[in-house]
Write an enzyme that holds these catalytic residues in place. Structure first.
Site, mmCIF file in Angstrom:
data_model
loop_
_atom_site.group_PDB
_atom_site.id
_atom_site.type_symbol
_atom_site.label_atom_id
_atom_site.label_comp_id
_atom_site.label_asym_id
_atom_site.label_seq_id
_atom_site.Cartn_x
_atom_site.Cartn_y
_atom_site.Cartn_z
ATOM 1 N N ASP A 79 8.784 -1.737 28.922
ATOM 2 C CA ASP A 79 8.655 -0.474 29.425
ATOM 3 C C ASP A 79 10.021 0.351 28.954
ATOM 4 O O ASP A 79 10.970 -0.043 28.550
ATOM 5 C CB ASP A 79 8.663 -0.455 30.846
ATOM 6 C CG ASP A 79 9.964 -1.361 31.405
ATOM 7 O OD1 ASP A 79 10.085 -2.436 30.749
ATOM 8 O OD2 ASP A 79 10.489 -0.945 32.454
ATOM 9 N N GLU A 137 10.076 -3.312 33.938
ATOM 10 C CA GLU A 137 11.488 -4.063 34.125
ATOM 11 C C GLU A 137 12.309 -2.945 34.975
ATOM 12 O O GLU A 137 13.026 -3.359 35.938
ATOM 13 C CB GLU A 137 12.371 -4.422 33.092
ATOM 14 C CG GLU A 137 13.420 -5.362 33.417
ATOM 15 C CD GLU A 137 14.600 -4.417 33.460
ATOM 16 O OE1 GLU A 137 15.268 -5.027 34.481
ATOM 17 O OE2 GLU A 137 14.809 -3.571 32.930
ATOM 18 N N GLU A 138 12.408 -1.675 34.513
ATOM 19 C CA GLU A 138 13.246 -0.633 34.984
ATOM 20 C C GLU A 138 13.046 -0.359 36.333
ATOM 21 O O GLU A 138 13.807 0.502 37.040
ATOM 22 C CB GLU A 138 13.318 0.592 34.086
ATOM 23 C CG GLU A 138 13.563 0.307 32.752
ATOM 24 C CD GLU A 138 15.069 0.026 32.459
ATOM 25 O OE1 GLU A 138 15.751 0.089 33.486
ATOM 26 O OE2 GLU A 138 15.420 -0.131 31.197
#
Ligand SMILES: [Zn+2]
Ligand SMILES: [Zn+2]
Length: 397
Positions: A79, A137-138
């Site tokens: 991402d 992931e963020e």
């Protein structure tokens, strides 16, 4: 013995063109449709069995080795971030307001390169490789959990059951040539806190009949600094950061409410519990002592990311052999957080850092900066080490 560095070098044009393509077309968490599509296509071209839609936009590839053995998960996040790119690179983002400013474009390109290398050596593998291309992931990006947890919900650790894992991050805090491979805790557990301090509003010139939440907030912010200074052992590590304060609308009005928000970071669960306990005592004690009502909410974002000793020492040994010129750092850790921690809570693993900055070429802005970019040679170093470590781990277990 196979020379993984030479193979990664030979594949570098492939790796670089993938990375630049992903960089031009960044996608936010759980929206990695184009990226995931390319990942699936490249894996399928190799004849690797692919499952799409694992954790919404996640992609899983399964490569069975020539000999039986354990299942090793290799994880790559895909991402991008909601940042307006300012690098001026010829491969800059064409998706306005979205940017690969953390290097996950590089991770995805490394993953596909590693798949090519390992596929060519599948006869040597004593076990199965599970390629895990992870979304978001963020952060959660509107969902109730982030990418790692979403993939776990969809069974990424089962069928076949995963026995161990390796994952990496390109690391612009350190120069090209540096490698961080440390046993034990390497990234912090993170919590987000919000505090509402409810007073009684009134005229700024008549404070005695109001209950001022601004003065309470000021005292609370100061007192919170004593948790790390006075309640955590000097030999342990913790961070308590108040990162925003909101309250008030006019120069002559005492507001009803002040809100605080921020983060707590720790490596150790006992330290974490102590910090959270003191946080609540201080916020309530001071707020209520000053006549306010206090509402505290502390939410865990990720646990600490903890590396397994035997897997980590194998990765270190592989790094010394395959990237012998490297500056191998076996003590590096950082207070940033990473949702790979959820997977490593369940499966022993090693998460390592690949130094990627290049000051001479001004490729040394930090992660999440609008000018973030790195020396792409780090891609081939990451690919070589991950492929070699995968072969070594499956053959020694
Ligand atoms: Zn990031
Ligand atoms: Zn990242």
């Amino acid at each position: 013995m196979t020379d993984f560095l030479t193979q990664a070098k030979e594949l570098f044009p492939y790796t670089q063109s993938l990375r630049r393509d992903f960089h031009r077309h960044p996608e936010l968490g759980f929206r990695e449709i184009r990226t995931g599509g390319i990942v699936a296509r490249e894996l399928e071209l190799l004849g690797i069995e692919v499952t799409k839609g694992v954790g919404k936009t996640g992609v899983v590839g399964l490569l069975e080795g020539g000999k039986p053995g354990p299942t090793l998960l290799l994880r790559f996040d895909m991402d991008a971030l909601p940042i307006m790119e300012e690098t001026g690179a010829e491969y800059a983002s064409q998706n306005n307001g979205v940017m690969h400013a953390c290097g996950h474009d590089g991770h995805t390109a490394i993953g596909l390169t590693v798949a090519k290398i390992l596929h060519a050596h599948r006869d040597q593998l004593a076990g199965t490789i599970k390629f895990c291309f992870q979304p978001s992931e963020e952060g959660n990006n509107g969902e109730d959990v982030g990418g790692a947890e979403m993939m776990m919900r969809d069974g990424v650790l089962d069928g076949p059951k995963v026995d161990m894992s390796i994952s990496l991050h390109l690391w612009n805090e350190k120069p090209l040539g540096w490698l961080g491979v440390k046993n034990g805790p390497i990234m912090a557990g993170a919590e987000i806190f919000t505090v509402r301090i409810l007073g009684k509003g009134g005229h700024g010139a008549i404070p005695d009949v109001a209950v001022d939440p601004i003065v309470a907030a000021a005292n609370i912010v100061n007192a919170l600094q004593t948790i790390v200074a006075r309640n955590v052992s000097p030999l342990d590590t913790a961070v308590v950061s108040v990162t925003n304060i909101h309250g008030g609308t006019a120069f002559n009005v005492i507001p009803q409410e002040v809100r605080l928000e921020g983060t707590i970071r720790t490596f150790d669960n006992v330290v974490r519990q102590r910090v959270v306990e003191r946080f609540e005592q201080i916020v309530r004690g001071i707020g209520e002592g000053m006549g306010c009502q206090v509402v505290v909410n502390i939410e865990r974002i990720t646990p600490a990311l903890v590396n397994n000793e035997s897997i980590t020492s194998q990765v270190q040994e592989t790094a010394r052999r395959v990237l012998s010129e490297s500056n191998l750092d076996s003590s590096y850790q950082t207070m940033t957080a990473e949702d790979m921690a959820f997977i490593q809570e369940k499966v022993p693993g090693c998460y390592f850092f690949v130094g990627s900055n290049d000051k001479a070429r001004h490729l040394d802005y930090g992660h999440h900066h609008p000018k973030f970019d790195f020396n792409e040679e780090a891609l081939l170093r990451g690919s070589a080490l991950m492929a070699a470590a995968a072969v070594d781990l499956l053959n020694e277990k």
